[in-house]
Design a protein around this motif. Structure first.
Motif, mmCIF file in Angstrom:
data_model
loop_
_atom_site.group_PDB
_atom_site.id
_atom_site.type_symbol
_atom_site.label_atom_id
_atom_site.label_comp_id
_atom_site.label_asym_id
_atom_site.label_seq_id
_atom_site.Cartn_x
_atom_site.Cartn_y
_atom_site.Cartn_z
ATOM 1 N N LYS A 5 4.425 5.335 -5.377
ATOM 2 C CA LYS A 5 4.692 5.457 -6.640
ATOM 3 C C LYS A 5 3.598 6.471 -7.635
ATOM 4 O O LYS A 5 3.729 6.887 -8.685
ATOM 5 N N ARG A 6 2.322 6.535 -6.937
ATOM 6 C CA ARG A 6 1.342 7.574 -7.543
ATOM 7 C C ARG A 6 1.824 8.690 -7.611
ATOM 8 O O ARG A 6 1.512 9.714 -8.072
ATOM 9 N N GLY A 7 2.859 9.186 -6.679
ATOM 10 C CA GLY A 7 3.369 10.516 -6.268
ATOM 11 C C GLY A 7 2.226 11.345 -5.467
ATOM 12 O O GLY A 7 1.651 10.701 -4.504
ATOM 13 N N GLY A 8 2.047 12.691 -5.630
ATOM 14 C CA GLY A 8 1.328 13.439 -4.835
ATOM 15 C C GLY A 8 1.976 13.658 -3.522
ATOM 16 O O GLY A 8 3.100 13.585 -3.381
ATOM 17 N N TYR A 52 1.986 11.973 -0.549
ATOM 18 C CA TYR A 52 2.141 10.954 0.440
ATOM 19 C C TYR A 52 3.789 10.766 0.996
ATOM 20 O O TYR A 52 3.910 10.786 1.960
ATOM 21 N N SER A 55 0.977 -1.141 0.013
ATOM 22 C CA SER A 55 0.089 -0.089 -0.083
ATOM 23 C C SER A 55 0.737 1.216 0.098
ATOM 24 O O SER A 55 0.515 2.215 -0.517
ATOM 25 N N ALA A 114 2.715 1.755 -3.483
ATOM 26 C CA ALA A 114 1.584 2.080 -4.447
ATOM 27 C C ALA A 114 1.508 3.512 -4.110
ATOM 28 O O ALA A 114 1.508 4.512 -5.263
ATOM 29 N N ALA A 115 1.192 4.110 -2.915
ATOM 30 C CA ALA A 115 1.216 5.559 -2.725
ATOM 31 C C ALA A 115 2.231 6.456 -3.176
ATOM 32 O O ALA A 115 2.351 7.439 -3.970
#
Length: 83
Positions: free
Chosen positions: A44-47, A49, A38, A41-42
Motif C-alpha cells: 500500500k505504501r508503494g515504493g 516492495y 506487514s 502495508a508495504a
C-alpha cells in the motif's frame, strides 16, 4: 489458461497453472501468508516492495529457496526457525 510465476526450491522462477499459496520478498528473503498485514502495508505504501515480490507453492519450497518465515503472520514458524 492463466499462468502464475512461482519461485522454485532452487530459487529459479517457473510458470505454474496454480496460484502460489505464499508470498515473499526476494530482497529480505522472507515468506508469509498472502494476506500478511506487514506485506499488505508495504504494498500500500508503494515504493520498491512490489518489485521484489515473489510467490511460492508452499512453505517447504520457500525454505528450500533460502527464505525464512515472517515474524508477523507466521509467528509459530518464525519462532521455530529462530531457535
Amino acid at each position: 489458461m492463466k499462468r502464475y510465476v512461482l519461485l522454485g526450491a532452487d530459487g529459479v522462477p517457473y510458470e505454474s497453472p496454480t496460484k502460489g499459496t505464499l508470498g515473499g520478498n526476494s530482497r529480505a528473503k522472507i515468506y508469509g501468508r498472502l494476506d500478511c498485514p506487514s506485506a499488505l502495508a508495504a504494498l500500500k505504501r508503494g515504493g520498491p516492495y512490489a518489485r521484489f515480490r515473489v510467490f511460492f507453492a508452499d512453505a517447504a519450497t520457500a525454505r528450500a529457496a533460502g527464505y525464512r518465515p515472517c515474524g508477523n503472520c507466521l509467528r509459530a514458524e518464525y519462532d521455530a526457525w529462530r531457535c
